[in-house]
Design a protein around this motif. Structure first.
Motif, mmCIF file in Angstrom:
data_model
loop_
_atom_site.group_PDB
_atom_site.id
_atom_site.type_symbol
_atom_site.label_atom_id
_atom_site.label_comp_id
_atom_site.label_asym_id
_atom_site.label_seq_id
_atom_site.Cartn_x
_atom_site.Cartn_y
_atom_site.Cartn_z
ATOM 1 N N LEU A 65 0.817 -1.214 0.000
ATOM 2 C CA LEU A 65 0.000 0.000 0.000
ATOM 3 C C LEU A 65 0.855 1.271 0.000
ATOM 4 N N GLY A 66 2.181 1.090 -0.057
ATOM 5 C CA GLY A 66 3.086 2.226 -0.110
ATOM 6 C C GLY A 66 3.659 2.648 1.222
ATOM 7 N N GLY A 67 3.394 1.858 2.273
ATOM 8 C CA GLY A 67 3.890 2.200 3.597
ATOM 9 C C GLY A 67 5.286 1.667 3.858
ATOM 10 N N THR A 68 5.880 2.146 4.950
ATOM 11 C CA THR A 68 7.205 1.706 5.390
ATOM 12 C C THR A 68 7.051 0.933 6.695
ATOM 13 N N VAL A 69 7.797 -0.164 6.829
ATOM 14 C CA VAL A 69 7.700 -1.004 8.023
ATOM 15 C C VAL A 69 9.044 -1.084 8.737
ATOM 16 N N LEU A 70 9.031 -0.839 10.036
ATOM 17 C CA LEU A 70 10.170 -1.076 10.919
ATOM 18 C C LEU A 70 9.820 -2.292 11.761
ATOM 19 N N GLU A 71 10.842 -3.060 12.189
ATOM 20 C CA GLU A 71 10.548 -4.320 12.863
ATOM 21 C C GLU A 71 11.393 -4.547 14.107
ATOM 22 N N ALA A 72 10.831 -5.338 15.042
ATOM 23 C CA ALA A 72 11.570 -5.820 16.212
ATOM 24 C C ALA A 72 10.907 -7.111 16.675
ATOM 25 N N GLN A 73 11.711 -7.963 17.309
ATOM 26 C CA GLN A 73 11.199 -9.236 17.813
ATOM 27 C C GLN A 73 11.593 -9.417 19.272
ATOM 28 N N PHE A 74 10.808 -10.221 19.993
ATOM 29 C CA PHE A 74 11.117 -10.524 21.384
ATOM 30 C C PHE A 74 10.987 -12.027 21.630
ATOM 31 N N GLN A 75 11.625 -12.484 22.677
ATOM 32 C CA GLN A 75 11.621 -13.906 23.015
ATOM 33 C C GLN A 75 10.356 -14.283 23.786
ATOM 34 N N THR A 76 9.927 -15.524 23.644
ATOM 35 C CA THR A 76 8.808 -16.033 24.428
ATOM 36 C C THR A 76 9.131 -15.927 25.916
ATOM 37 N N ASP B 61 10.015 -7.514 29.695
ATOM 38 C CA ASP B 61 10.528 -6.147 29.654
ATOM 39 C C ASP B 61 10.721 -5.723 28.203
ATOM 40 N N PHE B 62 9.885 -4.792 27.751
ATOM 41 C CA PHE B 62 9.922 -4.361 26.353
ATOM 42 C C PHE B 62 10.522 -2.960 26.182
ATOM 43 N N ASN B 63 11.196 -2.491 27.200
ATOM 44 C CA ASN B 63 11.703 -1.123 27.164
ATOM 45 C C ASN B 63 12.698 -0.877 26.035
ATOM 46 N N ALA B 64 13.561 -1.845 25.746
ATOM 47 C CA ALA B 64 14.541 -1.659 24.675
ATOM 48 C C ALA B 64 13.844 -1.506 23.329
ATOM 49 N N ILE B 65 12.881 -2.385 23.053
ATOM 50 C CA ILE B 65 12.127 -2.307 21.792
ATOM 51 C C ILE B 65 11.336 -1.007 21.733
ATOM 52 N N LEU B 66 10.676 -0.666 22.841
ATOM 53 C CA LEU B 66 9.825 0.521 22.852
ATOM 54 C C LEU B 66 10.629 1.813 22.765
ATOM 55 N N THR B 67 11.874 1.780 23.237
ATOM 56 C CA THR B 67 12.749 2.947 23.068
ATOM 57 C C THR B 67 13.007 3.193 21.590
ATOM 58 N N ASN B 68 13.211 2.105 20.841
ATOM 59 C CA ASN B 68 13.390 2.230 19.395
ATOM 60 C C ASN B 68 12.128 2.758 18.728
ATOM 61 N N VAL B 69 10.980 2.313 19.228
ATOM 62 C CA VAL B 69 9.712 2.819 18.691
ATOM 63 C C VAL B 69 9.601 4.317 18.946
ATOM 64 N N LEU B 70 9.906 4.704 20.181
ATOM 65 C CA LEU B 70 9.799 6.112 20.582
ATOM 66 C C LEU B 70 10.706 7.002 19.744
ATOM 67 N N ASN B 71 11.872 6.493 19.373
ATOM 68 C CA ASN B 71 12.846 7.282 18.610
ATOM 69 C C ASN B 71 12.649 7.180 17.097
ATOM 70 N N SER B 72 11.640 6.423 16.682
ATOM 71 C CA SER B 72 11.385 6.259 15.255
ATOM 72 C C SER B 72 10.339 7.275 14.788
ATOM 73 N N ASP B 73 10.066 7.240 13.502
ATOM 74 C CA ASP B 73 9.021 8.105 12.963
ATOM 75 C C ASP B 73 7.744 7.308 12.679
ATOM 76 N N ALA B 74 7.564 6.195 13.418
ATOM 77 C CA ALA B 74 6.395 5.343 13.220
ATOM 78 C C ALA B 74 5.104 6.071 13.591
ATOM 79 N N ASP B 75 4.047 5.759 12.850
ATOM 80 C CA ASP B 75 2.727 6.334 13.107
ATOM 81 C C ASP B 75 1.837 5.380 13.894
ATOM 82 N N VAL B 76 2.089 4.072 13.745
ATOM 83 C CA VAL B 76 1.321 3.057 14.458
ATOM 84 C C VAL B 76 2.242 1.910 14.850
ATOM 85 N N ILE B 77 1.810 1.151 15.856
ATOM 86 C CA ILE B 77 2.459 -0.117 16.224
ATOM 87 C C ILE B 77 1.509 -1.243 15.830
#
Length: 403
Positions: free
Chosen positions: A201-212, A216-232
């Motif tokens: 659809l013309g969008g851009t995707v950033l990605e992260a993965q976590f273990q089962t 603690d998702f702070n590291a991933i969410l810090t990357n989200v916070l510092n990105s230009d993402a519009d949605v998670i």
């Protein structure tokens, strides 16, 4: 001698009367017929990451069974006996649970909540020649190359595309941050389908993965916070969802959080609380949709059934809200009964042969029929959001891929 004979006759009469009362031999939830029983397996998680969802799925199956505890097979009435196993939301333990069902003599299996456990058990059911009807297992691999697995829900390629369209059209999102769980077939699969559709659809995707088991998702969410993402977009288990939501909001992340069908569970609202704002998900059913008379009848009856038993309410997250997976469980049971009737036999091979020709018109989640892969022919999803004020899931719209 006459006294002894009289005593024996009296004792015989007492025993005969006792036998006529049925005693403990009457099947639970059914009626005593001529002793013929057909076993239906329930392959669901009652524990583990998806235990809460599995319990809701089972509730729908049990309610359907309470309404139709017998089935006519080949002109004879059979009592339906439910055989339940806990696959523990674990792919290894799921195989053992499936083997247990196979050895118990079930004619058809219902489940599971969770695609990974369904995929893991697929070969066991296929080898045993016992058909399985998936309830909410949405990953395409469940039925792929397995003529013994069917399902009554829509698939992840459809669900991922629906949510990508929703993010683009409703959220006006240009960039999405996709967070998935390593090794989880549902999470990684749905994340991949969303990514494909969103980029198409013309969008851009950033990605992260976590273990089962990660909490603690702070590291991933810090990357989200510092990105230009519009949605998670974060398709994940019921246990993970409230942690991710709460930590995101506590970090100051205000963007919409999107997910799939697993997030429609009361425990997520209860555990995320006030932080569950601007959360959206796709699912299979809405209890307030009055367009389908069968659905309206189901909702009224199911709520009354839930409220009549405290344990049912507990298993439903201490609420009488109707989860979509409960509606699917209800439909899956009735499809299994229809297949048994069509087969005219309790043999797994005969039930499997009958299933492709079954069309269940009165499904509460819509008419159910199967394509050549054993997947339900479904083309609509319900989009809902969490209402933190009422503690409920509010219906927003229905959406198909074309919209």
């Amino acid at each position: 001698m006459k006294k002894i004979l009289s005593l024996v006759m009296v004792l015989a009469m007492v025993l005969a009367i006792g036998a006529g009362c049925g005693g403990d031999d009457t099947p639970q939830g059914g009626t005593q017929t001529d002793g013929k029983v057909v076993k239906v397996g329930i392959f669901e998680p009652a524990s583990g990451e998806n235990g809460a969802g599995g319990k809701q799925e089972v509730l729908g199956i049990r309610y359907a069974h309470s309404l139709q505890p017998t089935v006519t097979i080949g002109g004879e009435e059979y009592t339906v006996e439910l055989v339940e196993v806990d696959n523990q939301s674990d792919t290894t333990k799921a195989v053992t649970a499936a083997q247990s069902l196979a050895s118990s003599g079930v004619s058809v299996v219902l489940g599971s909540y969770g695609s990974g456990v369904s995929i893991a058990a697929g070969d066991t059911f296929k080898t045993a020649q016992i058909p399985a009807i998936g309830v909410s297992c949405t990953n395409p691999q469940v039925t792929q190359d397995n003529e013994y697995y069917f399902r009554v829900c829509f698939l992840d390629p459809f669900q991922g595309t629906v949510m990508a369209n929703f993010a683009k059209d409703e959220m006006k999102a240009d960039t999405a941050f996709v967070i998935t769980q390593l090794g989880d077939d549902y999470s990684s699969g749905l994340g991949a389908y969303f990514k494909q559709a969103f980029t198409d659809l013309g969008g851009t995707v950033l990605e992260a993965q976590f273990q089962t088991g990660e909490t603690d998702f702070n590291a991933i969410l810090t990357n989200v916070l510092n990105s230009d993402a519009d949605v998670i977009f974060a398709p994940s288990s019921i246990q993970t969802a409230p942690l991710l939501i709460q930590q995101a909001r506590q970090m100051g992340i205000t963007m919409p959080i999107l997910a799939g069908d697993t997030w429609e569970n009361e425990s997520i609202i209860n555990n995320a609380g006030q932080y569950a704002t601007d959360v959206y998900l796709s699912t299979f059913f809405d209890e307030n949709d009055t367009s389908n008379p069968a659905a309206a009848e189901f909702v009224t009856g199911f709520k009354a059934w839930l409220n009549a038993d405290a344990q049912n309410l507990t298993n439903n997250g201490d609420s009488d809200g109707v989860a979509a997976v409960s509606a699917l469980g209800f439909d899956a049971y009735n499809v299994a009964v229809a297949a048994l009737e069509a087969a005219g036999s309790t043999a797994g091979t005969d039930v499997q042969a009958a299933l492709p020709g079954v069309t269940y018109e009165n499904g509460v989640t819509g008419s159910i029929s199967f394509n050549e892969n054993g997947d339900a022919n479904k083309d609509m999803a319900y989009i809902k959001t969490i209402n933190v004020e009422t503690g409920a899931f509010d219906f927003l719209k229905t959406q198909s891929i074309a919209e």
